[in-house]
Design a protein around this motif. Structure first.
Motif, mmCIF file in Angstrom:
data_model
loop_
_atom_site.group_PDB
_atom_site.id
_atom_site.type_symbol
_atom_site.label_atom_id
_atom_site.label_comp_id
_atom_site.label_asym_id
_atom_site.label_seq_id
_atom_site.Cartn_x
_atom_site.Cartn_y
_atom_site.Cartn_z
ATOM 1 N N GLU A 140 0.831 -1.203 0.000
ATOM 2 C CA GLU A 140 0.000 0.000 0.000
ATOM 3 C C GLU A 140 0.868 1.257 0.000
ATOM 4 O O GLU A 140 0.544 2.250 -0.637
ATOM 5 C CB GLU A 140 -0.952 0.012 1.205
ATOM 6 C CG GLU A 140 -2.171 -0.874 1.031
ATOM 7 C CD GLU A 140 -1.871 -2.365 1.231
ATOM 8 O OE1 GLU A 140 -0.821 -2.698 1.847
ATOM 9 O OE2 GLU A 140 -2.656 -3.184 0.761
ATOM 10 N N ARG A 143 -2.429 -5.718 -9.085
ATOM 11 C CA ARG A 143 -3.395 -6.315 -8.160
ATOM 12 C C ARG A 143 -4.260 -7.386 -8.821
ATOM 13 O O ARG A 143 -4.924 -8.147 -8.135
ATOM 14 C CB ARG A 143 -4.309 -5.230 -7.598
ATOM 15 C CG ARG A 143 -3.641 -4.266 -6.667
ATOM 16 C CD ARG A 143 -3.589 -4.876 -5.270
ATOM 17 N NE ARG A 143 -2.885 -4.066 -4.330
ATOM 18 C CZ ARG A 143 -3.460 -3.225 -3.479
ATOM 19 N NH1 ARG A 143 -4.754 -3.081 -3.482
ATOM 20 N NH2 ARG A 143 -2.719 -2.542 -2.641
ATOM 21 N N SER A 171 -14.683 -5.595 -9.233
ATOM 22 C CA SER A 171 -15.002 -4.686 -8.121
ATOM 23 C C SER A 171 -15.582 -3.357 -8.588
ATOM 24 O O SER A 171 -16.365 -2.736 -7.874
ATOM 25 C CB SER A 171 -13.752 -4.410 -7.283
ATOM 26 O OG SER A 171 -13.307 -5.580 -6.660
ATOM 27 N N CYS A 200 -10.084 3.627 -7.859
ATOM 28 C CA CYS A 200 -9.389 3.891 -6.589
ATOM 29 C C CYS A 200 -10.042 3.112 -5.447
ATOM 30 O O CYS A 200 -9.345 2.516 -4.621
ATOM 31 C CB CYS A 200 -9.372 5.381 -6.277
ATOM 32 S SG CYS A 200 -8.186 6.306 -7.279
ATOM 33 N N ALA A 201 -11.368 3.108 -5.404
ATOM 34 C CA ALA A 201 -12.076 2.360 -4.361
ATOM 35 C C ALA A 201 -11.758 0.871 -4.459
ATOM 36 O O ALA A 201 -11.509 0.211 -3.439
ATOM 37 C CB ALA A 201 -13.578 2.605 -4.458
ATOM 38 N N GLY A 248 -8.411 0.160 -3.124
ATOM 39 C CA GLY A 248 -8.228 0.433 -1.706
ATOM 40 C C GLY A 248 -7.406 1.679 -1.432
ATOM 41 O O GLY A 248 -6.756 1.790 -0.400
ATOM 42 N N ARG A 294 -7.390 6.171 -1.775
ATOM 43 C CA ARG A 294 -8.241 7.342 -1.962
ATOM 44 C C ARG A 294 -7.367 8.526 -2.321
ATOM 45 O O ARG A 294 -6.209 8.619 -1.908
ATOM 46 C CB ARG A 294 -9.085 7.629 -0.743
ATOM 47 C CG ARG A 294 -8.298 7.885 0.489
ATOM 48 C CD ARG A 294 -9.188 7.991 1.699
ATOM 49 N NE ARG A 294 -8.307 7.967 2.865
ATOM 50 C CZ ARG A 294 -8.490 8.694 3.927
ATOM 51 N NH1 ARG A 294 -9.542 9.477 4.017
ATOM 52 N NH2 ARG A 294 -7.649 8.641 4.920
#
Length: 102
Positions: free
Chosen positions: A23, A53, A61, A88-89, A92, A94
């Motif tokens: 992250e 990812r 998603s 972006c959501a 994960g 923002r």
């Protein structure tokens, strides 16, 4: 091997997905990309992260097809904000606004 020249075409292509393994790495990458202020570059960076990812999972998603996601996140695209927000959501992350200090 002094004097031996290397041609640019002989160099391996850089793949940022190999380095987007946490992250923190993803956040640092996006922060640098956002500083450039280039929508196409942002789209390409989000595409890099999505590939790192798993594009199929990210597409699922976001509610988009893989093909539509690839198209929206290619380097020469200018994705709509809702697409960027959904990606972006799904990733994960923002986007955060900070005051600029010139």
């Amino acid at each position: 091997m002094v004097g031996k020249r290397i041609k640019v075409d002989d160099l391996p292509e850089f793949d940022p997905t190999l380095y987007l393994d946490s992250e923190d790495a993803i956040a640092a990458y996006l922060t640098d990309i956002l500083a450039a202020g280039d929508a196409g570059l942002l789209a390409a960076a989000l595409g890099d992260i999505a590939r790192a990812r798993g594009m199929s999972d990210i597409a699922k998603s976001t509610g988009m097809t893989r093909e539509a996601l690839y198209k929206a996140l290619r380097p020469d695209s200018a994705p709509r904000f809702d697409t960027v927000a959904r990606v972006c959501a799904a990733l994960g992350v923002r986007l955060v606004a900070m005051p600029s200090h010139e």
